[in-house]
Design a protein around this motif. Structure first.
Motif, mmCIF file in Angstrom:
data_model
loop_
_atom_site.group_PDB
_atom_site.id
_atom_site.type_symbol
_atom_site.label_atom_id
_atom_site.label_comp_id
_atom_site.label_asym_id
_atom_site.label_seq_id
_atom_site.Cartn_x
_atom_site.Cartn_y
_atom_site.Cartn_z
ATOM 1 N N ARG A 284 19.589 -26.505 -45.489
ATOM 2 C CA ARG A 284 19.272 -25.226 -45.320
ATOM 3 C C ARG A 284 18.459 -25.266 -44.084
ATOM 4 O O ARG A 284 18.494 -24.144 -43.150
ATOM 5 C CB ARG A 284 18.208 -24.833 -46.422
ATOM 6 N N LEU A 285 17.828 -26.107 -43.513
ATOM 7 C CA LEU A 285 17.223 -26.278 -42.190
ATOM 8 C C LEU A 285 18.088 -26.344 -41.149
ATOM 9 O O LEU A 285 18.010 -25.605 -39.902
ATOM 10 C CB LEU A 285 16.416 -27.627 -42.036
ATOM 11 N N PHE A 286 19.323 -26.962 -41.354
ATOM 12 C CA PHE A 286 20.409 -26.853 -40.424
ATOM 13 C C PHE A 286 20.876 -25.422 -39.968
ATOM 14 O O PHE A 286 21.073 -24.887 -38.805
ATOM 15 C CB PHE A 286 21.581 -27.628 -40.774
ATOM 16 N N TYR A 287 21.076 -24.332 -41.331
ATOM 17 C CA TYR A 287 21.288 -23.072 -40.779
ATOM 18 C C TYR A 287 20.377 -22.446 -40.211
ATOM 19 O O TYR A 287 20.627 -21.772 -39.176
ATOM 20 C CB TYR A 287 21.475 -22.336 -42.481
ATOM 21 N N LEU A 288 19.253 -22.750 -40.349
ATOM 22 C CA LEU A 288 17.991 -22.052 -39.356
ATOM 23 C C LEU A 288 18.153 -22.638 -38.084
ATOM 24 O O LEU A 288 18.177 -21.795 -37.113
ATOM 25 C CB LEU A 288 16.458 -22.580 -40.017
ATOM 26 N N PHE A 289 18.316 -23.885 -37.996
ATOM 27 C CA PHE A 289 18.744 -24.312 -36.317
ATOM 28 C C PHE A 289 19.919 -23.665 -35.727
ATOM 29 O O PHE A 289 19.970 -23.214 -34.588
ATOM 30 C CB PHE A 289 18.704 -25.680 -36.235
ATOM 31 N N GLU A 290 21.010 -23.457 -36.679
ATOM 32 C CA GLU A 290 22.341 -23.002 -36.249
ATOM 33 C C GLU A 290 22.226 -21.608 -35.628
ATOM 34 O O GLU A 290 22.994 -21.067 -34.738
ATOM 35 C CB GLU A 290 23.193 -23.052 -37.290
ATOM 36 N N TRP A 291 21.078 -20.722 -36.379
ATOM 37 C CA TRP A 291 21.251 -19.323 -36.059
ATOM 38 C C TRP A 291 19.878 -19.002 -34.837
ATOM 39 O O TRP A 291 19.930 -17.880 -34.650
ATOM 40 C CB TRP A 291 21.075 -18.473 -37.192
ATOM 41 N N SER A 292 19.465 -20.020 -34.640
ATOM 42 C CA SER A 292 18.113 -19.692 -33.781
ATOM 43 C C SER A 292 18.734 -19.765 -32.418
ATOM 44 O O SER A 292 19.574 -20.657 -31.985
ATOM 45 C CB SER A 292 17.226 -20.996 -33.862
ATOM 46 N N ASP A 293 18.377 -18.721 -31.459
ATOM 47 C CA ASP A 293 18.677 -18.505 -30.234
ATOM 48 C C ASP A 293 18.053 -19.661 -29.213
ATOM 49 O O ASP A 293 18.660 -20.047 -28.255
ATOM 50 C CB ASP A 293 18.366 -17.168 -29.703
ATOM 51 N N ILE A 294 16.943 -20.174 -29.596
ATOM 52 C CA ILE A 294 16.339 -21.178 -28.951
ATOM 53 C C ILE A 294 16.639 -22.728 -29.068
ATOM 54 O O ILE A 294 16.494 -23.602 -28.176
ATOM 55 C CB ILE A 294 14.800 -21.183 -29.187
ATOM 56 N N VAL A 295 17.613 -22.986 -30.121
ATOM 57 C CA VAL A 295 18.146 -24.268 -30.258
ATOM 58 C C VAL A 295 19.500 -24.327 -29.580
ATOM 59 O O VAL A 295 20.178 -23.815 -29.852
ATOM 60 C CB VAL A 295 18.327 -24.571 -31.895
ATOM 61 N N THR A 296 19.699 -25.337 -28.879
ATOM 62 C CA THR A 296 20.762 -25.542 -28.210
ATOM 63 C C THR A 296 21.714 -26.771 -28.520
ATOM 64 O O THR A 296 22.755 -26.861 -28.282
ATOM 65 C CB THR A 296 20.365 -25.805 -26.699
ATOM 66 N N ASP A 297 21.054 -27.701 -29.358
ATOM 67 C CA ASP A 297 21.739 -28.979 -29.813
ATOM 68 C C ASP A 297 21.125 -29.201 -31.110
ATOM 69 O O ASP A 297 19.799 -29.235 -31.182
ATOM 70 C CB ASP A 297 21.743 -29.901 -28.751
ATOM 71 N N ILE A 298 22.141 -29.748 -31.899
ATOM 72 C CA ILE A 298 21.306 -30.114 -33.114
ATOM 73 C C ILE A 298 21.845 -31.632 -33.392
ATOM 74 O O ILE A 298 23.044 -31.785 -33.341
ATOM 75 C CB ILE A 298 21.885 -29.257 -34.469
ATOM 76 N N ARG A 299 20.824 -32.765 -33.717
ATOM 77 C CA ARG A 299 21.328 -34.040 -33.926
ATOM 78 C C ARG A 299 20.666 -34.299 -35.194
ATOM 79 O O ARG A 299 19.482 -34.718 -35.223
ATOM 80 C CB ARG A 299 20.687 -34.717 -32.708
ATOM 81 N N GLU A 300 21.469 -34.588 -36.155
ATOM 82 C CA GLU A 300 20.833 -35.009 -37.444
ATOM 83 C C GLU A 300 21.022 -36.565 -37.543
ATOM 84 O O GLU A 300 21.696 -37.189 -36.948
ATOM 85 C CB GLU A 300 21.651 -34.479 -38.785
ATOM 86 N N GLN A 301 20.103 -37.127 -38.494
ATOM 87 C CA GLN A 301 20.285 -38.513 -38.926
ATOM 88 C C GLN A 301 19.957 -39.382 -37.416
ATOM 89 O O GLN A 301 20.842 -40.210 -37.122
ATOM 90 C CB GLN A 301 21.380 -39.049 -39.553
ATOM 91 N N PHE A 302 18.991 -38.819 -36.776
ATOM 92 C CA PHE A 302 18.786 -39.249 -35.329
ATOM 93 C C PHE A 302 18.011 -40.683 -35.313
ATOM 94 O O PHE A 302 16.829 -40.885 -36.161
ATOM 95 C CB PHE A 302 17.833 -38.627 -34.529
#
Length: 118
Positions: free
Chosen positions: A65-83
Motif C-alpha cells: 500500500r505504501l508503494f502505491y502512495l510512492f508510485e503515484w506521488s509526483d515528488i518521488v522519483t525512485d523507489i528502493r525497497e528492502q534497502f
C-alpha cells in the motif's frame, strides 16, 4: 518441505554483495531481500512499478500500500525497497548505544544485515 537453508553466513553475505543486491537505482536496483529468499506465512507480493520499470518485492500488504502512495506521488522519483543498512559497524554501534543486542545468526554468529522497507 524445506525451501533451503535459512542460516546467514559470511559466504551468503559475500554472494549478495557480488550479485549487486542493495545497489543501483531505478530499473537497475536490486533489493537486498526478495520474496524467494525465505518462506512467508503472511502475504508477500511482487508488483510491477511503472516509475522504476522493474518488479518490486513486498513482504506485507502494508508495504504494498505504501508503494502505491510512492508510485503515484509526483515528488518521488525512485523507489528502493528492502534497502540494506550495510554499514555493520555503524548499525552495531547504534544498537550498543541504545542498549539493544544486535541480531546475529545463532548457528554461525554472523551479524545480519538489517533492511529498511523503503
Amino acid at each position: 518441505m524445506v525451501r533451503g537453508r535459512r542460516e546467514w553466513t559470511q559466504a551468503k553475505y559475500e554472494r549478495y554483495i557480488k550479485e549487486g543486491r542493495g545497489r543501483g537505482s531505478g530499473k537497475d536496483y536490486k533489493p537486498w531481500l526478495t520474496i524467494q529468499d525465505f518462506p512467508s506465512k503472511g502475504r508477500s507480493s511482487r508488483t510491477p512499478g511503472w516509475k522504476t520499470n522493474r518488479v518490486h518485492h513486498f513482504f506485507s500488504d502494508h508495504e504494498k500500500r505504501l508503494f502505491y502512495l510512492f508510485e503515484w506521488s509526483d515528488i518521488v522519483t525512485d523507489i528502493r525497497e528492502q534497502f540494506p543498512l550495510d554499514n555493520l559497524d555503524l548499525a552495531m554501534s547504534i544498537a550498543t548505544d541504545i542498549g539493544i543486542k544486535y541480531p546475529v545468526d545463532t548457528q554461525t554468529g554472523t551479524p545480519y544485515v538489517l533492511t529498511s522497507d523503503f
